[in-house]
Design a protein around this motif. Sequence first.
Motif, short mmCIF file in Angstrom:
data_model
loop_
_atom_site.label_atom_id
_atom_site.label_comp_id
_atom_site.label_asym_id
_atom_site.label_seq_id
_atom_site.Cartn_x
_atom_site.Cartn_y
_atom_site.Cartn_z
N ARG A 66 -26.61 -49.48 -18.36
CA ARG A 66 -26.74 -50.16 -17.07
C ARG A 66 -25.73 -51.29 -16.93
O ARG A 66 -25.71 -51.99 -15.92
N ARG B 169 -25.56 -54.02 -18.72
CA ARG B 169 -26.14 -55.33 -18.96
C ARG B 169 -25.82 -55.87 -20.35
O ARG B 169 -26.00 -57.05 -20.62
N ARG B 170 -25.37 -55.00 -21.20
CA ARG B 170 -25.02 -55.40 -22.57
C ARG B 170 -23.64 -54.87 -22.92
O ARG B 170 -23.27 -53.76 -22.54
N ASP C 154 -25.40 -60.86 -22.43
CA ASP C 154 -24.96 -60.68 -21.07
C ASP C 154 -23.99 -61.75 -20.62
O ASP C 154 -23.35 -61.61 -19.59
N SER D 6 -29.80 -50.66 -21.77
CA SER D 6 -29.11 -51.88 -21.33
C SER D 6 -27.61 -51.69 -21.31
O SER D 6 -26.91 -52.16 -20.41
#
Length: 277
Positions: free
Chosen positions: A54, A56-57, A5, A51
């Motif tokens: 969303r 986030r990654r 992240d 992830s």
Amino acid sequence: MIDGDSCLDDEEAGAVMRAVARQLKLWREAAGLTQAEFGRAIGYGEELVSSVERGRRIPRPEYLDAADEALGAGGKVAALKEELAEARYPKKVRDVKRLEAEAVEICSYNNSVVDGLLQTEEYARAVFASRRPPYTEAQLEQQVAARMARQTIVGNTTARPLFSFVLCEATLRRLIGGRMVMREQLERLSEVARLRNVDLQVLPLTREENSGLDGSFRLLKLRDGGAVGLSEAPLTSRVFSVPKETTALDMRYGIIRAQALTPRESLDLIEKLRGET
């Protein structure tokens, strides 16, 4: 593999990642796959797929290639790799890389470690690993990858920009990473010193005069006639473009070059130290 992240700490990278995440989710839903089903199809767990979707990654290129094949996207998903290529790296690295791309001449003086544009991968990893407080393993690999990505400019076959590097002799004698790592680093310097668009000089420790004692810095001369200076100190870095300051830095660099060995003499010293390492 998925990146961490830590790249998403600025607005620009975050916006790119959110747009890519939306595209991936829309493609998956259009294919009628749940996150778990999609994960199995591309060889990743449901949590990682979630992830990514969303934001986030940051998905690595191989993730996007697998997704493109599983979704039958015909290269449209794989094409997102280009948008993510620079967002993967820290903002400071992206900013410097853009400045370097606009430069017609890059001047660099280093008195602690070899300039990042000249570092081998193992040398760079050893430099970043020495940081305190330490990077996480993911952060360490991210920093190394970013540094290696910047180096493509040095091997540019158009012979532009021009490069001038002055290294304090201490950077060649300091065994960062151990003898084998340092030997490979000296071999790299020997190769770069022979490029047509590179002048590499060494400032000997025996010199009574050294105008670089204030620390390492870089000066980028741009196509529009302007210049940008970059200096780094522990926990901070500074970028400046005020003509009065960049002119003073240019004068200092000229004096440092005059105090250093010639490129031919410098190459001879590098070869000598390589034989001793």
